[in-house]
Scaffold this motif. Sequence first.
Motif, PDB file in Angstrom:
ATOM      1  N   GLU A  97       1.840  -4.605  58.199  1.00 55.08           N
ATOM      2  CA  GLU A  97       1.155  -5.682  57.400  1.00 55.08           C
ATOM      3  C   GLU A  97       2.214  -6.822  56.973  1.00 55.08           C
ATOM      4  O   GLU A  97       3.451  -6.455  56.568  1.00 55.08           O
ATOM      5  N   LEU A  98       2.021  -8.038  57.301  1.00 53.87           N
ATOM      6  CA  LEU A  98       3.032  -9.307  56.883  1.00 53.87           C
ATOM      7  C   LEU A  98       2.322  -9.984  55.868  1.00 53.87           C
ATOM      8  O   LEU A  98       1.128 -10.248  56.025  1.00 53.87           O
ATOM      9  N   GLY A  99       3.251 -10.341  55.019  1.00 53.91           N
ATOM     10  CA  GLY A  99       2.687 -11.297  53.844  1.00 53.91           C
ATOM     11  C   GLY A  99       3.675 -12.341  53.338  1.00 53.91           C
ATOM     12  O   GLY A  99       4.715 -12.092  53.862  1.00 53.91           O
ATOM     13  N   LYS A 100       3.253 -12.740  52.224  1.00 51.30           N
ATOM     14  CA  LYS A 100       4.019 -13.911  51.702  1.00 51.30           C
ATOM     15  C   LYS A 100       5.199 -13.455  50.930  1.00 51.30           C
ATOM     16  O   LYS A 100       6.482 -14.159  51.035  1.00 51.30           O
ATOM     17  N   THR A 101       4.965 -12.028  50.424  1.00 56.89           N
ATOM     18  CA  THR A 101       6.253 -11.754  49.644  1.00 56.89           C
ATOM     19  C   THR A 101       7.038 -10.670  50.409  1.00 56.89           C
ATOM     20  O   THR A 101       7.867 -10.037  50.184  1.00 56.89           O
ATOM     21  N   SER A 102       6.464 -10.277  51.784  1.00 52.98           N
ATOM     22  CA  SER A 102       7.217  -9.434  52.797  1.00 52.98           C
ATOM     23  C   SER A 102       8.549  -9.705  53.320  1.00 52.98           C
ATOM     24  O   SER A 102       8.427 -10.611  53.602  1.00 52.98           O
ATOM     25  N   SER A 103       9.285  -8.904  53.500  1.00 53.58           N
ATOM     26  CA  SER A 103      10.562  -9.272  54.188  1.00 53.58           C
ATOM     27  C   SER A 103      10.834  -7.697  54.802  1.00 53.58           C
ATOM     28  O   SER A 103      11.192  -6.926  54.158  1.00 53.58           O
ATOM     29  N   SER A 104      11.139  -8.074  56.002  1.00 53.49           N
ATOM     30  CA  SER A 104      11.442  -6.772  56.702  1.00 53.49           C
ATOM     31  C   SER A 104      12.243  -7.000  58.185  1.00 53.49           C
ATOM     32  O   SER A 104      12.193  -8.240  58.748  1.00 53.49           O
ATOM     33  N   LYS A 105      12.814  -5.927  58.618  1.00 50.30           N
ATOM     34  CA  LYS A 105      13.771  -6.025  59.815  1.00 50.30           C
ATOM     35  C   LYS A 105      13.270  -4.883  60.760  1.00 50.30           C
ATOM     36  O   LYS A 105      13.037  -3.674  60.412  1.00 50.30           O
ATOM     37  N   LEU A 106      12.871  -5.096  62.105  1.00 49.40           N
ATOM     38  CA  LEU A 106      12.605  -4.068  63.030  1.00 49.40           C
ATOM     39  C   LEU A 106      13.362  -4.444  64.337  1.00 49.40           C
ATOM     40  O   LEU A 106      14.036  -5.177  64.415  1.00 49.40           O
ATOM     41  N   LYS A 107      13.049  -3.383  65.319  1.00 45.05           N
ATOM     42  CA  LYS A 107      13.853  -3.173  66.432  1.00 45.05           C
ATOM     43  C   LYS A 107      12.811  -2.981  67.605  1.00 45.05           C
ATOM     44  O   LYS A 107      12.181  -1.997  67.367  1.00 45.05           O
ATOM     45  N   GLN A 108      12.579  -3.765  68.480  1.00 45.34           N
ATOM     46  CA  GLN A 108      11.561  -3.440  69.700  1.00 45.34           C
ATOM     47  C   GLN A 108      12.618  -3.689  70.855  1.00 45.34           C
ATOM     48  O   GLN A 108      12.843  -4.878  71.257  1.00 45.34           O
ATOM     49  N   GLY A 109      12.728  -2.656  71.784  1.00 42.94           N
ATOM     50  CA  GLY A 109      13.572  -2.759  72.845  1.00 42.94           C
ATOM     51  C   GLY A 109      14.910  -3.609  72.482  1.00 42.94           C
ATOM     52  O   GLY A 109      15.752  -2.881  71.953  1.00 42.94           O
ATOM     53  N   THR A 110      15.154  -4.521  73.436  1.00 38.71           N
ATOM     54  CA  THR A 110      16.300  -5.311  73.061  1.00 38.71           C
ATOM     55  C   THR A 110      16.414  -6.316  72.138  1.00 38.71           C
ATOM     56  O   THR A 110      17.280  -7.087  72.076  1.00 38.71           O
ATOM     57  N   MET A 111      15.289  -6.312  71.324  1.00 39.47           N
ATOM     58  CA  MET A 111      15.254  -7.413  70.448  1.00 39.47           C
ATOM     59  C   MET A 111      15.187  -6.882  68.933  1.00 39.47           C
ATOM     60  O   MET A 111      14.592  -5.905  68.652  1.00 39.47           O
ATOM     61  N   ASN A 112      15.784  -7.712  68.250  1.00 41.85           N
ATOM     62  CA  ASN A 112      15.689  -7.789  66.656  1.00 41.85           C
ATOM     63  C   ASN A 112      14.456  -8.619  66.203  1.00 41.85           C
ATOM     64  O   ASN A 112      14.349  -9.670  66.635  1.00 41.85           O
ATOM     65  N   ILE A 113      13.565  -8.000  65.472  1.00 40.60           N
ATOM     66  CA  ILE A 113      12.624  -8.779  64.614  1.00 40.60           C
ATOM     67  C   ILE A 113      13.015  -8.934  63.195  1.00 40.60           C
ATOM     68  O   ILE A 113      13.028  -7.819  62.654  1.00 40.60           O
ATOM     69  N   VAL A 114      12.641 -10.172  62.626  1.00 39.69           N
ATOM     70  CA  VAL A 114      13.031 -10.232  61.337  1.00 39.69           C
ATOM     71  C   VAL A 114      11.717 -11.170  60.911  1.00 39.69           C
ATOM     72  O   VAL A 114      11.165 -12.014  61.147  1.00 39.69           O
ATOM     73  N   ASN A 115      11.030 -10.476  59.715  1.00 41.90           N
ATOM     74  CA  ASN A 115       9.830 -11.285  58.898  1.00 41.90           C
ATOM     75  C   ASN A 115      10.441 -11.756  57.733  1.00 41.90           C
ATOM     76  O   ASN A 115      10.962 -10.692  56.719  1.00 41.90           O
TER      77      ASN A 115
END
Length: 386
Positions: free
Chosen positions: A141-159
């Motif tokens: 779940e992504l929202g206005k106050t959420s902040s997170s970092k993930l990894k998928q394959g060769t990519m970094n994902i920043v919310n």
Amino acid sequence: MDDSLRIAELIYKSTKGELTPNEEQALNQWLAESPENEQLMKRLQSGADAAGKVDLYQQTNKDQVWVKLSDQLGPSKTVPMFPARIWRYAAAILLPLLIGSVVWFFTQTNTPVDTLAGIDKVITPGVEKAILTLADGKAVELGKTSSSKLKQGTMNIVNESNTLQYSADTSSVEAEVLYNTLQTPLGSTYRLVLADGSKVMLNAGSKITYPVSFSEEVRQVTLEGEALFEVAHSRTPFVVSHEAQDIRVLGTVFNVSAYTDEPILTTLLEGSVRVETQTYQQMLVPGEQSVFDVGADDLTVRTVDTTDYTAWTTGKFRFNNESLGTVMKRLSRWYDFDYEFENAAAKELHFSGRVANDEPISSVLQLLEVTTEVTFTREDQMIIIQ
């Protein structure tokens, strides 16, 4: 009508903070006479406040409200045009008169003023949120106050800051192609930056599926619902796919509305795109919009004001001679409510105007009521159009 005008004058002066002690006492006495007076006062005050921020009116029958009032008030009179230099004085006179007409109209016709009571606590404007489904099926779940970092394959994902952004991790070894899905529920929007730098803004009730990293042959995503695309320039084609059509570009800005219960609208702001169906291939230039009726297998192209179709990205609704059926459909996606037409003919009333999407739903519906013969009532989160 004299009493109504007197009360209207007091209400008007109250909003301006210009009541004398005696006038304030007279207004309070009128408010104490009945709960209906107090409700009407609140409705007029909230309507006056919204009127400063909302411009919503019926395009094809904009004099209807005056016809309704004039039937009650008697024969109309011809009034000469005011010179520009005295408009400011005329406004100070006409506003109390308008309020007085509304006061008189509601009290004389016994029109209920509380049919939407409490609606703003139940039905609220949308927010920025979404659900990210990763390649392994995990939902985040992504929202206005959420902040997170993930990894998928060769990519970094920043919310962060209501935006989901993909960027390459140069230290990782190329892996299999992984797909993610970003979905916005009703009453929400969200932003996405794809691996190639292309920017996407999803409207309410939409879903986009995309590879975590693109191949060298094609940059392809699948869309359901509505999104604004700002495609990064590249020699690799960018394709937005839907079960009924594809849009092929190299680098451009365009809006796609592809909800299942409406024709597919592709609106081009910059660059060029090619709309492809099983039957048609059509190039668009900026300012053009393709309309694809999936059921009829019919594609047409028209010139439009693109801001009518992208205003949602800046927190606005713009209605340009839209039917009430379309207006309610767009409002319901953002405010997340169900609705029902008891008066089927009302679907074909047409409106033009602008409204901020953070307005209370009651303000929008009341303005629609004022300009038409329809009325709105609610049952929980269901709005009934009569």
